[in-house]
Design a protein around this motif. Structure first.
Motif, PDB file in Angstrom:
ATOM      1  N   TRP A 166     -16.826  38.056 -38.877  1.00  0.00           N
ATOM      2  CA  TRP A 166     -15.615  37.508 -38.267  1.00  0.00           C
ATOM      3  C   TRP A 166     -14.675  38.589 -37.750  1.00  0.00           C
ATOM      4  O   TRP A 166     -14.140  38.490 -36.652  1.00  0.00           O
ATOM      5  CB  TRP A 166     -14.864  36.650 -39.286  1.00  0.00           C
ATOM      6  N   GLY A 167     -14.433  39.615 -38.516  1.00  0.00           N
ATOM      7  CA  GLY A 167     -13.448  40.621 -38.127  1.00  0.00           C
ATOM      8  C   GLY A 167     -14.003  41.786 -37.349  1.00  0.00           C
ATOM      9  O   GLY A 167     -13.351  42.828 -37.245  1.00  0.00           O
ATOM     10  N   PHE A 168     -15.185  41.640 -36.768  1.00  0.00           N
ATOM     11  CA  PHE A 168     -15.836  42.748 -36.063  1.00  0.00           C
ATOM     12  C   PHE A 168     -14.985  43.274 -34.903  1.00  0.00           C
ATOM     13  O   PHE A 168     -14.891  44.484 -34.697  1.00  0.00           O
ATOM     14  CB  PHE A 168     -17.202  42.278 -35.554  1.00  0.00           C
ATOM     15  N   SER A 169     -14.341  42.393 -34.154  1.00  0.00           N
ATOM     16  CA  SER A 169     -13.594  42.823 -32.970  1.00  0.00           C
ATOM     17  C   SER A 169     -12.416  43.728 -33.328  1.00  0.00           C
ATOM     18  O   SER A 169     -11.986  44.545 -32.512  1.00  0.00           O
ATOM     19  CB  SER A 169     -13.087  41.610 -32.189  1.00  0.00           C
ATOM     20  N   GLY A 170     -11.876  43.595 -34.538  1.00  0.00           N
ATOM     21  CA  GLY A 170     -10.752  44.427 -34.944  1.00  0.00           C
ATOM     22  C   GLY A 170     -11.155  45.627 -35.769  1.00  0.00           C
ATOM     23  O   GLY A 170     -10.295  46.352 -36.279  1.00  0.00           O
ATOM     24  N   MET A 171     -12.443  45.877 -35.886  1.00  0.00           N
ATOM     25  CA  MET A 171     -12.925  46.993 -36.700  1.00  0.00           C
ATOM     26  C   MET A 171     -12.939  48.267 -35.858  1.00  0.00           C
ATOM     27  O   MET A 171     -13.993  48.829 -35.536  1.00  0.00           O
ATOM     28  CB  MET A 171     -14.315  46.676 -37.254  1.00  0.00           C
ATOM     29  N   ARG A 172     -11.751  48.730 -35.503  1.00  0.00           N
ATOM     30  CA  ARG A 172     -11.581  49.926 -34.682  1.00  0.00           C
ATOM     31  C   ARG A 172     -10.629  50.895 -35.378  1.00  0.00           C
ATOM     32  O   ARG A 172      -9.848  50.492 -36.235  1.00  0.00           O
ATOM     33  CB  ARG A 172     -11.039  49.566 -33.295  1.00  0.00           C
ATOM     34  N   PHE A 173     -10.693  52.158 -34.986  1.00  0.00           N
ATOM     35  CA  PHE A 173      -9.811  53.159 -35.565  1.00  0.00           C
ATOM     36  C   PHE A 173      -9.525  54.229 -34.525  1.00  0.00           C
ATOM     37  O   PHE A 173     -10.223  54.338 -33.503  1.00  0.00           O
ATOM     38  CB  PHE A 173     -10.447  53.789 -36.818  1.00  0.00           C
ATOM     39  N   LYS A 174      -8.493  55.017 -34.794  1.00  0.00           N
ATOM     40  CA  LYS A 174      -8.112  56.112 -33.922  1.00  0.00           C
ATOM     41  C   LYS A 174      -8.571  57.433 -34.538  1.00  0.00           C
ATOM     42  O   LYS A 174      -8.289  57.715 -35.698  1.00  0.00           O
ATOM     43  CB  LYS A 174      -6.602  56.135 -33.698  1.00  0.00           C
ATOM     44  N   ALA A 175      -9.279  58.227 -33.744  1.00  0.00           N
ATOM     45  CA  ALA A 175      -9.689  59.568 -34.152  1.00  0.00           C
ATOM     46  C   ALA A 175      -8.709  60.562 -33.538  1.00  0.00           C
ATOM     47  O   ALA A 175      -8.656  60.711 -32.314  1.00  0.00           O
ATOM     48  CB  ALA A 175     -11.117  59.851 -33.698  1.00  0.00           C
ATOM     49  N   LYS A 176      -7.946  61.237 -34.383  1.00  0.00           N
ATOM     50  CA  LYS A 176      -6.915  62.153 -33.924  1.00  0.00           C
ATOM     51  C   LYS A 176      -7.395  63.590 -34.096  1.00  0.00           C
ATOM     52  O   LYS A 176      -7.593  64.062 -35.222  1.00  0.00           O
ATOM     53  CB  LYS A 176      -5.620  61.930 -34.703  1.00  0.00           C
ATOM     54  N   ALA A 177      -7.568  64.279 -32.974  1.00  0.00           N
ATOM     55  CA  ALA A 177      -7.975  65.681 -32.989  1.00  0.00           C
ATOM     56  C   ALA A 177      -6.759  66.555 -32.701  1.00  0.00           C
ATOM     57  O   ALA A 177      -6.068  66.351 -31.698  1.00  0.00           O
ATOM     58  CB  ALA A 177      -9.066  65.932 -31.949  1.00  0.00           C
ATOM     59  N   SER A 178      -6.493  67.492 -33.583  1.00  0.00           N
ATOM     60  CA  SER A 178      -5.331  68.367 -33.430  1.00  0.00           C
ATOM     61  C   SER A 178      -5.708  69.781 -33.835  1.00  0.00           C
ATOM     62  O   SER A 178      -6.829  70.024 -34.322  1.00  0.00           O
ATOM     63  CB  SER A 178      -4.161  67.861 -34.282  1.00  0.00           C
ATOM     64  N   ASP A 179      -4.778  70.707 -33.654  1.00  0.00           N
ATOM     65  CA  ASP A 179      -5.049  72.075 -34.087  1.00  0.00           C
ATOM     66  C   ASP A 179      -5.003  72.153 -35.609  1.00  0.00           C
ATOM     67  O   ASP A 179      -4.710  71.167 -36.297  1.00  0.00           O
ATOM     68  CB  ASP A 179      -4.056  73.041 -33.447  1.00  0.00           C
ATOM     69  N   ALA A 180      -5.302  73.330 -36.156  1.00  0.00           N
ATOM     70  CA  ALA A 180      -5.373  73.486 -37.607  1.00  0.00           C
ATOM     71  C   ALA A 180      -4.044  73.171 -38.269  1.00  0.00           C
ATOM     72  O   ALA A 180      -3.999  72.530 -39.330  1.00  0.00           O
ATOM     73  CB  ALA A 180      -5.825  74.905 -37.955  1.00  0.00           C
ATOM     74  N   ALA A 181      -2.951  73.574 -37.634  1.00  0.00           N
ATOM     75  CA  ALA A 181      -1.627  73.305 -38.206  1.00  0.00           C
ATOM     76  C   ALA A 181      -1.329  71.804 -38.217  1.00  0.00           C
ATOM     77  O   ALA A 181      -0.778  71.273 -39.192  1.00  0.00           O
ATOM     78  CB  ALA A 181      -0.552  74.052 -37.417  1.00  0.00           C
ATOM     79  N   GLY A 182      -1.706  71.110 -37.159  1.00  0.00           N
ATOM     80  CA  GLY A 182      -1.487  69.668 -37.120  1.00  0.00           C
ATOM     81  C   GLY A 182      -2.309  68.930 -38.157  1.00  0.00           C
ATOM     82  O   GLY A 182      -1.836  67.965 -38.768  1.00  0.00           O
ATOM     83  N   PHE A 183      -3.544  69.382 -38.376  1.00  0.00           N
ATOM     84  CA  PHE A 183      -4.379  68.746 -39.395  1.00  0.00           C
ATOM     85  C   PHE A 183      -3.819  68.996 -40.785  1.00  0.00           C
ATOM     86  O   PHE A 183      -3.787  68.080 -41.626  1.00  0.00           O
ATOM     87  CB  PHE A 183      -5.807  69.270 -39.294  1.00  0.00           C
ATOM     88  N   ASP A 184      -3.370  70.219 -41.049  1.00  0.00           N
ATOM     89  CA  ASP A 184      -2.768  70.517 -42.356  1.00  0.00           C
ATOM     90  C   ASP A 184      -1.521  69.670 -42.585  1.00  0.00           C
ATOM     91  O   ASP A 184      -1.259  69.223 -43.720  1.00  0.00           O
ATOM     92  CB  ASP A 184      -2.424  71.999 -42.442  1.00  0.00           C
ATOM     93  N   ALA A 185      -0.740  69.431 -41.529  1.00  0.00           N
ATOM     94  CA  ALA A 185       0.447  68.586 -41.654  1.00  0.00           C
ATOM     95  C   ALA A 185       0.053  67.146 -41.976  1.00  0.00           C
ATOM     96  O   ALA A 185       0.720  66.470 -42.771  1.00  0.00           O
ATOM     97  CB  ALA A 185       1.274  68.646 -40.368  1.00  0.00           C
ATOM     98  N   TRP A 186      -1.054  66.664 -41.383  1.00  0.00           N
ATOM     99  CA  TRP A 186      -1.523  65.304 -41.678  1.00  0.00           C
ATOM    100  C   TRP A 186      -1.965  65.200 -43.136  1.00  0.00           C
ATOM    101  O   TRP A 186      -1.672  64.212 -43.816  1.00  0.00           O
ATOM    102  CB  TRP A 186      -2.674  64.942 -40.747  1.00  0.00           C
ATOM    103  N   VAL A 187      -2.669  66.209 -43.634  1.00  0.00           N
ATOM    104  CA  VAL A 187      -3.107  66.199 -45.034  1.00  0.00           C
ATOM    105  C   VAL A 187      -1.898  66.216 -45.966  1.00  0.00           C
ATOM    106  O   VAL A 187      -1.848  65.485 -46.970  1.00  0.00           O
ATOM    107  CB  VAL A 187      -4.027  67.400 -45.313  1.00  0.00           C
TER     108      VAL A 187
END
Length: 404
Positions: free
Chosen positions: A218-239
């Motif tokens: 049923w929920g297949f159409s909403g089974m999506r996500f965003k892949a965010k690619a950033s520099d090392a500093a941006g990834f560390d900030a996300w963590v």
């Protein structure tokens, strides 16, 4: 009334405006693996067009040249063979098939999803930096991403650093699904009770679309996500932001998350219970349920008899229960054996001591059954209860019954 061709052309061009929001991510990827797959697709298509285009042109030319009104066209009803023509007809396609087969064989082996990356991009060689490991669980109907190197997790949101190889390890909670980020790498299946692997890399910053490319309910159409690619500093900030959230993804939290839900908003977890992904793969997240790998190890050693047939229970929210299948006689609630009888208990029950009970077990402290041997195999370390990080579920209910 004479039709206006300009009006038709204008309508056609106007309809193309609705396609302006579409992104050709497959043909314009930002990851090196997806770019190599794109090149393989384009080259294969061009090779096939070497045959297709001349054939289509010749169909039009023959139809025009041998029309009924063209009396100059030669008519040879008795003609049946030409060595030169046969050579062209068979040799050229054969060469195309050989070239296409060689290209496909080499390309598919170099792009094997289980094969670690050999480079960052065509311009950048592979660095000595450790690949980012991401454990992926396909839930109903959302994606769970666990970062074992950082101890955080996220739902419907994937963050990765640019120009760093990413190693995905995938499984599913209930039904087979397919993990796909068109701009990064190819598609890979995620299956319950199994583990698959995919390697990829992003070469440019941005936010890209990830999706489930295999219908799963049923929920297949909403089974999506965003892949965010950033520099090392941006990834560390996300963590750091994920660790500041405060929520912990332990086994009860996972079982609650595993319940079917649709169009789930992204969320993060500050901590993850150790070996949670291994428990998901081995279908033993529920408390008191023996792990699949441990049960297979017991089967390899000879099995556990009748008790073992009831020791692996289905997920509480399995596909049959939520899709309205008629409930079994014993109900949907899982049931399983919580222990194996010792020799003394068996003697009290049957009054006869079996002959095999005289044998001294090799390691009776590992499992609750006195006559069972210690399990072994690939995940032996995970099921050694003498280690504090062990995840063996063949544990007694209380400390005073270690041999039960």
């Amino acid at each position: 009334m004479r039709e206006n061709p300009i009006g038709k052309i204008a309508i056609l061009l106007f309809s193309l405006l609705f396609l302006s929001a579409c992104k050709a991510e497959v043909l314009a990827p930002t990851g090196d693996v997806a770019a190599q797959q794109r090149d393989l697709l384009v080259l294969s298509t061009l090779l096939m067009l070497i045959i297709i285009v001349p054939v289509m042109l010749l169909v039009v030319w023959f139809s025009w040249h041998y029309r009924a009104s063209n009396t100059k066209a030669s008519y040879k009803p008795n003609w049946d063979h030409s060595t030169k023509l046969e050579l062209i007809i068979w040799a050229v396609p054969l060469m195309i098939v050989i070239a296409l087969g060689a290209l496909t064989w080499v390309g598919t082996h170099l792009l094997d999803p289980y094969r670690p990356l050999g480079r960052i991009s065509a311009e950048k060689p592979l660095t000595t930096e450790e690949p980012l490991k991401v454990e992926v669980v396909a839930l109903d109907w959302k994606w769970l991403f666990i970062y074992p190197q950082y101890g955080v997790a996220a739902v419907n949101e994937l963050a990765v650093p640019v120009d760093r190889p990413v190693q995905f390890t995938l499984t599913s909670s209930s039904v087979m699904n397919a993990f796909y980020i068109p701009a990064m790498a190819g598609m890979i299946y995620a299956m319950p009770g199994m583990q698959t692997t995919l390697h990829g890399v992003f070469n440019a910053e941005g936010t890209y679309q990830g999706l489930a490319s295999h219908y799963s309910g049923w929920g297949f159409s909403g089974m999506r996500f965003k892949a965010k690619a950033s520099d090392a500093a941006g990834f560390d900030a996300w963590v750091a932001a994920a660790r500041a959230g405060g929520r912990t993804l332990d086994r009860p939290a996972y079982l609650d998350l595993e319940r079917p839900s649709e169009n789930v908003k992204p969320e993060t977890f500050a901590a993850v219970e150790p070996h949670l992904f291994s428990r998901v793969v081995n279908m033993c997240v529920e408390e008191g349920k023996i792990c699949m790998a441990e049960m297979m190890a017991l089967d390899r050693e000879g099995g556990t008899g009748l008790a073992g047939t009831m020791n692996v229970s289905a997920l509480t929210y399995d596909k049959d229960a939520r899709r309205g299948t008629r409930a079994p006689v014993l109900g949907w609630e899982p049931f399983q054996v919580t222990g194996f009888c010792s020799i003394e208990e068996e003697e009290r029950m049957f009054g006869v001591k079996p002959a095999w009970s005289e044998a001294v077990p090799r390691d009776p402290a590992h499992l609750r059954g006195h006559g069972l041997v210690r399990t072994g195999g690939l995940m032996d370390g995970l099921f050694d209860r003498r280690r504090p990080e062990a995840i063996s579920l063949a544990e007694p209910a209380d400390a005073g019954a270690s041999n039960l």
